[in-house]
Design a protein around this motif. Structure first.
Motif, PDB file in Angstrom:
ATOM      1  N   UNK A  85      -1.364  -2.610  -1.552  1.00  0.00           N
ATOM      2  CA  UNK A  85      -1.073  -1.258  -1.094  1.00  0.00           C
ATOM      3  C   UNK A  85       0.300  -1.293  -0.424  1.00  0.00           C
ATOM      4  N   UNK A  86       0.936  -0.164  -0.254  1.00  0.00           N
ATOM      5  CA  UNK A  86       2.225  -0.155   0.444  1.00  0.00           C
ATOM      6  C   UNK A  86       2.116  -0.760   1.857  1.00  0.00           C
ATOM      7  N   UNK A  87       0.985  -0.518   2.533  1.00  0.00           N
ATOM      8  CA  UNK A  87       0.793  -1.074   3.877  1.00  0.00           C
ATOM      9  C   UNK A  87       0.705  -2.601   3.827  1.00  0.00           C
ATOM     10  N   UNK A  88      -0.043  -3.133   2.847  1.00  0.00           N
ATOM     11  CA  UNK A  88      -0.155  -4.588   2.712  1.00  0.00           C
ATOM     12  C   UNK A  88       1.197  -5.209   2.372  1.00  0.00           C
ATOM     13  N   UNK A  89       1.941  -4.564   1.514  1.00  0.00           N
ATOM     14  CA  UNK A  89       3.271  -5.054   1.143  1.00  0.00           C
ATOM     15  C   UNK A  89       4.182  -5.094   2.371  1.00  0.00           C
ATOM     16  N   UNK A  90       4.151  -4.018   3.174  1.00  0.00           N
ATOM     17  CA  UNK A  90       4.970  -3.956   4.388  1.00  0.00           C
ATOM     18  C   UNK A  90       4.568  -5.059   5.369  1.00  0.00           C
ATOM     19  N   UNK A  91       3.242  -5.270   5.505  1.00  0.00           N
ATOM     20  CA  UNK A  91       2.766  -6.315   6.409  1.00  0.00           C
ATOM     21  C   UNK A  91       3.243  -7.690   5.958  1.00  0.00           C
TER      22      UNK A  91
END
Length: 140
Positions: A85-91
């Motif tokens: 997800x975009x959030x996982x990628x950012x993390x």
């Protein structure tokens, strides 16, 4: 399917011969861990050879069922990977230290649980059962 057809199917699927021991099936050097198939009295046994010991995972009344089960176990590649997800990628991009800390905590918890399981198995537990578990259905 008989054991000879199983051998041919495993070769065609690209499964290394070192991953299984099947009577009449040519293979190379077997590592310390491999699956095995063998006939015993009125049953076909499928199991694993780990750390010098053999453990039966399943018993079958006929060769066909045993061969199909072993083929499925040796050729299962697991579920397809899912995208981040975009959030996982950012993390992943910005919090690698936090990810490493969480992974270390999870590893420490898993190691402590395994140590406790082994300790309970050596003591025999209340019911005398070692508490051992079978490998996951995918065998890996």
């Amino acid at each position: 399917m008989d054991r000879f057809q199983l051998c041919a199917a495993l070769r065609a699927a690209g499964v290394p011969a070192a991953h299984y021991e099947i009577p009449g099936c040519p293979g190379g050097r077997h590592p310390t861990e491999s699956y095995f198939l063998r006939a015993e009295e009125s049953a076909w046994l499928v199991g694993v050879h780990e750390r010098g010991e053999r453990r039966v995972l399943e018993r079958f009344a006929d060769e066909d069922a045993a061969c199909r089960w072993l083929y499925d176990r040796l050729t299962y590649e697991g579920p397809p990977p899912t995208g981040l997800t975009p959030e996982e990628r950012d993390e992943l991009l910005h919090d690698s230290d936090g990810i490493q800390r969480r992974a270390r905590r999870e590893l420490d918890r898993a190691l402590a649980a395994e140590q406790e399981r082994r300790r309970a198995g050596k003591d025999g537990g209340a019911d005398g059962h070692s508490g051992g578990q079978q490998p996951p259905a995918d065998g890996r």
